[in-house]
Design a protein around this motif. Structure first.
Motif, PDB file in Angstrom:
ATOM      1  N   SER A  63      68.795  48.612  50.483  1.00 38.03           N
ATOM      2  CA  SER A  63      68.354  49.778  49.718  1.00 38.03           C
ATOM      3  C   SER A  63      68.741  49.689  48.248  1.00 38.03           C
ATOM      4  CB  SER A  63      68.947  51.057  50.325  1.00 38.03           C
ATOM      5  OG  SER A  63      70.359  51.017  50.276  1.00 38.03           O
ATOM      6  N   SER A  64      69.641  48.795  47.904  1.00 40.93           N
ATOM      7  CA  SER A  64      70.084  48.656  46.517  1.00 40.93           C
ATOM      8  C   SER A  64      69.377  47.483  45.868  1.00 40.93           C
ATOM      9  CB  SER A  64      71.604  48.451  46.463  1.00 40.93           C
ATOM     10  OG  SER A  64      72.011  48.141  45.145  1.00 40.93           O
ATOM     11  N   ALA A  65      68.480  47.760  44.948  1.00 35.61           N
ATOM     12  CA  ALA A  65      67.712  46.709  44.290  1.00 35.61           C
ATOM     13  C   ALA A  65      68.621  45.772  43.492  1.00 35.61           C
ATOM     14  CB  ALA A  65      66.664  47.325  43.369  1.00 35.61           C
ATOM     15  N   LEU A  66      69.646  46.344  42.846  1.00 36.52           N
ATOM     16  CA  LEU A  66      70.542  45.530  42.028  1.00 36.52           C
ATOM     17  C   LEU A  66      71.332  44.552  42.887  1.00 36.52           C
ATOM     18  CD1 LEU A  66      71.814  44.858  39.328  1.00 36.52           C
ATOM     19  CD2 LEU A  66      73.477  46.702  39.716  1.00 36.52           C
ATOM     20  N   ALA A  67      71.919  45.042  43.987  1.00 37.08           N
ATOM     21  CA  ALA A  67      72.700  44.164  44.867  1.00 37.08           C
ATOM     22  C   ALA A  67      71.813  43.108  45.497  1.00 37.08           C
ATOM     23  CB  ALA A  67      73.384  45.004  45.953  1.00 37.08           C
ATOM     24  N   PHE A  68      70.629  43.507  45.924  1.00 41.10           N
ATOM     25  CA  PHE A  68      69.711  42.555  46.541  1.00 41.10           C
ATOM     26  C   PHE A  68      69.307  41.467  45.547  1.00 41.10           C
ATOM     27  CE2 PHE A  68      65.448  41.049  47.486  1.00 41.10           C
ATOM     28  CZ  PHE A  68      65.553  40.686  48.820  1.00 41.10           C
ATOM     29  N   ASP A  69      68.938  41.883  44.340  1.00 41.97           N
ATOM     30  CA  ASP A  69      68.500  40.914  43.331  1.00 41.97           C
ATOM     31  C   ASP A  69      69.624  39.964  42.951  1.00 41.97           C
ATOM     32  OD1 ASP A  69      65.945  41.890  43.285  1.00 41.97           O
ATOM     33  OD2 ASP A  69      66.255  43.157  41.511  1.00 41.97           O
ATOM     34  N   LEU A  70      70.859  40.475  42.894  1.00 46.45           N
ATOM     35  CA  LEU A  70      71.992  39.622  42.544  1.00 46.45           C
ATOM     36  C   LEU A  70      72.145  38.495  43.555  1.00 46.45           C
ATOM     37  CD1 LEU A  70      74.459  39.015  40.812  1.00 46.45           C
ATOM     38  CD2 LEU A  70      75.775  40.601  42.250  1.00 46.45           C
ATOM     39  N   ILE A  71      72.178  38.845  44.838  1.00 42.16           N
ATOM     40  CA  ILE A  71      72.314  37.834  45.880  1.00 42.16           C
ATOM     41  C   ILE A  71      71.093  36.915  45.902  1.00 42.16           C
ATOM     42  CG2 ILE A  71      72.464  37.470  48.371  1.00 42.16           C
ATOM     43  CD1 ILE A  71      74.105  39.970  48.574  1.00 42.16           C
ATOM     44  N   LYS A  72      69.922  37.513  45.730  1.00 41.82           N
ATOM     45  CA  LYS A  72      68.688  36.735  45.782  1.00 41.82           C
ATOM     46  C   LYS A  72      68.665  35.649  44.713  1.00 41.82           C
ATOM     47  CE  LYS A  72      64.842  38.368  44.077  1.00 41.82           C
ATOM     48  NZ  LYS A  72      63.605  39.160  43.886  1.00 41.82           N
ATOM     49  N   TYR A  73      68.990  36.015  43.477  1.00 39.15           N
ATOM     50  CA  TYR A  73      68.880  35.038  42.395  1.00 39.15           C
ATOM     51  C   TYR A  73      69.994  33.995  42.416  1.00 39.15           C
ATOM     52  CZ  TYR A  73      64.941  37.582  40.538  1.00 39.15           C
ATOM     53  OH  TYR A  73      63.710  38.163  40.400  1.00 39.15           O
ATOM     54  N   VAL A  74      71.136  34.359  42.965  1.00 33.20           N
ATOM     55  CA  VAL A  74      72.161  33.332  43.187  1.00 33.20           C
ATOM     56  C   VAL A  74      71.652  32.318  44.202  1.00 33.20           C
ATOM     57  CG1 VAL A  74      74.470  32.879  44.100  1.00 33.20           C
ATOM     58  CG2 VAL A  74      74.108  34.794  42.548  1.00 33.20           C
TER      59      VAL A  74
END
Length: 203
Positions: A63-74
Motif C-alpha cells: 500500500s506504500s508507493a514509496l516503500a514499494f518503489d524503494l525496494i523495487k529499484y534496488v
C-alpha cells in the motif's frame, strides 16, 4: 490444500525468473556444489517474504508507493548489475574450468539478495495465499504458514532440479566456447529483461 493451489504454485515456480536463471548459471559455472548452494540459498530467501505477508508487513509495502518503489529499484539495480557482470565474465558467472571455483559466500549472498530484493515475491504472497485461506477462520494463520511451506518446498525441488540439470551438461558447455559465450549473453539479456520488467511493476 487443494489441487488448484499445487498446480498454480508449480506453474509459478517452474516459470523461469531471476532465481531460476541464477541457479542455472551457478550450475553451469560451478557444478553440482554451486547449483545446490544457489538453490538452497534462493529458496531460504523466500521465507522473509512469507513472514512479511503473515505479519502484515507485505500489505504495508503493497500500500506504500514509496516503500514499494524503494525496494523495487534496488532490485532493478541489482539485476542490471548482474547483467553487466555476466557480460564482463565476472563474479559467479564466468564459465571457466581452469579457474578457481566460485566462492560459496558469493553464491549464497547473490542468491539471497536476488530474492530478498524481489518485491514480486511479496506481492505474490499477499495476492495469492489469501485466496486459499478462509478470512477470519481460527486456523487462518497456521493454514497460511502451511501453504507457504508447501510453496517453499516446491521452490527448493524445482531449483535443485534446474541447478543439477545445468551442472550435468556443464562439461558440454565448457568444451564449446561459443556455446558458453552464447549462454553468457543469454543470461545477461535475461537479467536485463527481468530488470526492465521489474521496473514496470506497480504496487
Amino acid at each position: 490444500m487443494t489441487i488448484a493451489f499445487l498446480l498454480t504454485t508449480l506453474v509459478v515456480v517452474v516459470t523461469p525468473g531471476a532465481g531460476v536463471l541464477f541457479t542455472l548459471s551457478a550450475g553451469l559455472t560451478g557444478g553440482h556444489r554451486a547449483a545446490l548452494l544457489a538453490a538452497v540459498s534462493g529458496t531460504l530467501a523466500t521465507l522473509p517474504h512469507l513472514l512479511a505477508a503473515v505479519t502484515g508487513l507485505a500489505a504495508l509495502l503493497h500500500s506504500s508507493a514509496l516503500a514499494f518503489d524503494l525496494i523495487k529499484y534496488v532490485g532493478v539495480g541489482y539485476l542490471l548489475w548482474l547483467a553487466v557482470a555476466t557480460v564482463r565474465e565476472r563474479g559467479a558467472f564466468t564459465v571457466d574450468d581452469h579457474g578457481p571455483a566460485p566462492p560459496a559466500g558469493r553464491i549464497i549472498g547473490s542468491a539471497v539478495a536476488m530474492n530478498l530484493l524481489n518485491p514480486k515475491l511479496t506481492i505474490f504472497f499477499v495476492a495469492f495465499l489469501p485466496q486459499f485461506v478462509e478470512p477470519g477462520s481460527p486456523g487462518a494463520l497456521g493454514r497460511m504458514l502451511g501453504l507457504g511451506a508447501v510453496f517453499t518446498a516446491t521452490t527448493l525441488v524445482v531449483f535443485v532440479g534446474y541447478g543439477l540439470g545445468a551442472a550435468a551438461v556443464r562439461r558440454r558447455v565448457l568444451d564449446r566456447p561459443r556455446v558458453a559465450d552464447w549462454l553468457r549473453r543469454c543470461f545477461a539479456g535475461s537479467f536485463l529483461g527481468l530488470g526492465l520488467l521489474l521496473a514496470r511493476a506497480e504496487a
